[in-house]
Enzyme design. Structure first.
Site, PDB file in Angstrom:
ATOM      1  N   HIS A  34     -22.077  27.071 -56.113  1.00  0.00           N
ATOM      2  CA  HIS A  34     -20.813  27.457 -55.392  1.00  0.00           C
ATOM      3  C   HIS A  34     -19.857  26.811 -56.499  1.00  0.00           C
ATOM      4  O   HIS A  34     -20.463  26.381 -57.985  1.00  0.00           O
ATOM      5  CB  HIS A  34     -20.431  26.195 -54.208  1.00  0.00           C
ATOM      6  CG  HIS A  34     -21.429  25.182 -54.838  1.00  0.00           C
ATOM      7  ND1 HIS A  34     -20.482  23.802 -55.616  1.00  0.00           N
ATOM      8  CD2 HIS A  34     -22.154  24.394 -53.693  1.00  0.00           C
ATOM      9  CE1 HIS A  34     -21.258  22.954 -55.551  1.00  0.00           C
ATOM     10  NE2 HIS A  34     -22.069  23.266 -54.089  1.00  0.00           N
ATOM     11  N   HIS A  37     -21.138  23.979 -58.827  1.00  0.00           N
ATOM     12  CA  HIS A  37     -22.383  24.036 -59.650  1.00  0.00           C
ATOM     13  C   HIS A  37     -21.877  25.127 -61.126  1.00  0.00           C
ATOM     14  O   HIS A  37     -21.612  24.785 -62.470  1.00  0.00           O
ATOM     15  CB  HIS A  37     -23.148  24.857 -59.643  1.00  0.00           C
ATOM     16  CG  HIS A  37     -24.004  25.062 -58.191  1.00  0.00           C
ATOM     17  ND1 HIS A  37     -24.156  24.885 -57.155  1.00  0.00           N
ATOM     18  CD2 HIS A  37     -24.821  22.929 -58.333  1.00  0.00           C
ATOM     19  CE1 HIS A  37     -25.044  24.209 -55.971  1.00  0.00           C
ATOM     20  NE2 HIS A  37     -25.083  23.158 -56.995  1.00  0.00           N
ATOM     21  N   GLN A  61     -38.709  16.477 -53.401  1.00  0.00           N
ATOM     22  CA  GLN A  61     -37.784  16.104 -53.023  1.00  0.00           C
ATOM     23  C   GLN A  61     -37.419  15.472 -51.788  1.00  0.00           C
ATOM     24  O   GLN A  61     -36.400  15.208 -51.141  1.00  0.00           O
ATOM     25  CB  GLN A  61     -36.301  16.103 -54.262  1.00  0.00           C
ATOM     26  CG  GLN A  61     -35.604  17.371 -54.360  1.00  0.00           C
ATOM     27  CD  GLN A  61     -34.185  17.689 -55.500  1.00  0.00           C
ATOM     28  OE1 GLN A  61     -35.494  18.432 -56.295  1.00  0.00           O
ATOM     29  NE2 GLN A  61     -33.525  17.316 -54.764  1.00  0.00           N
ATOM     30  N   GLY A 147     -23.343  17.007 -61.440  1.00  0.00           N
ATOM     31  CA  GLY A 147     -22.147  16.662 -60.425  1.00  0.00           C
ATOM     32  C   GLY A 147     -22.113  14.563 -59.834  1.00  0.00           C
ATOM     33  O   GLY A 147     -23.179  14.193 -59.227  1.00  0.00           O
TER      34      GLY A 147
END
Length: 284
Positions: A34, A37, A61, A147
């Site tokens: 999106h 990114h 993870q 981010g």
């Protein structure tokens, strides 16, 4: 844009970039891309000669197999988006190539992984550290971009780089939000239209909590207020998992905001079966 799936081929290509004297900016992702990114890729493009992006839904993870199974996979659409913003190399390996055998190495990040996401997702950050270490070895980046929506993850990776002496600069990038304030996330596309409208409560709560703290309301009272906001929302299947006020460098609990250089307000909640996280820095 080059597109490689084999780790050895990707490694050799990145070494070629290095031999040509080119700096490498790296954006690791799990796909379902999106604007958040893409903003990382643009930043990497501005600051480096070459941009490498990885797409790999990392199984180690995920502590919830259902969450792993439902994580959106949109490789062809992702390829087009990356090409549109000038990515030079997309590395998208298969699971068996990244993990030819079950990994046995275990990382410990002390307090950083014992709170918030670490407390609610056991083993999550061990999986993050494993895959990021592998990707750093393959890509050999000069800078890596993350981010700040995953704020705790950013601190974990910064610690990983420091402790293992990776020659990589970890670059935190601001959260990119929808027009109504909802933090952009690959998980948002799993929300129904009604849930999507309700999900903005995370951002609204953070903003109001921030204002209350800056106005002198105590941390304890703000936490009680947040709990009171979410309590009636359970009938809409919106459930608060945690709200924390933590030191922005150590994630230790904050009692008096004025005793810390930076404070981060972090929240996690379920909207239906979709788990969302968000955060805001108090003094920024």
């Amino acid at each position: 844009m080059l597109f490689l799936k084999n780790p050895q081929e990707a490694h050799l290509q990145c070494l070629t970039f290095k031999k040509e004297g080119k700096s490498i900016g790296f954006v690791p992702t799990m796909g379902a891309l999106h604007e958040g990114h893409l903003s990382l890729v643009r930043r990497a493009k501005e600051e480096n000669d070459v941009v490498v992006c990885s797409i790999f839904v990392n199984p180690t993870q995920f502590n919830d197999p259902t969450d792993l199974a439902k994580y959106p996979r949109t490789l062809e659409a992702d390829r087009r988006l990356l090409e549109s913003v000038g990515c030079d190399l997309l590395f998208a390996p298969q699971e068996q190539e990244m993990y030819p055998a079950p990994p046995v190495l275990r990382f410990s990040f002390g307090h950083l992984e014992q709170v918030m996401e670490g407390a609610h997702r056991p083993g999550h950050f061990n999986g993050v550290a494993l895959v990021v270490s592998k990707l750093f070895h393959i890509v050999q980046p000069n800078k890596a971009y993350f981010g700040q929506k995953d704020y705790q993850q950013y601190l974990i990776i910064r610690q990983l780089v420091a402790d293992l002496s990776f020659p990589v600069e970890v670059v935190p990038c601001p959260i990119v939000r929808e027009a109504d304030g909802l933090a952009m996330s690959s998980r948002n596309r799993r929300l129904t239209p009604a849930q999507r409208r309700e999900a903005v409560i995370l951002h609204q709560t953070l903003q109001e909590a921030k204002q209350r703290l800056l106005n002198g309301v105590s941390v304890e009272e703000v936490k009680k207020w947040v709990a009171s906001v979410f309590a009636p929302l359970q009938k809409k299947d919106i459930r608060l998992e945690y709200f924390e006020v933590a030191d922005g460098y150590t994630l230790s609990a904050v009692k008096d905001i004025h005793r810390h250089k930076e404070v981060v307000l972090c929240i996690a909640a379920y909207v239906g079966e979709v788990r969302l996280i968000d955060n805001v820095l108090l003094f920024s």
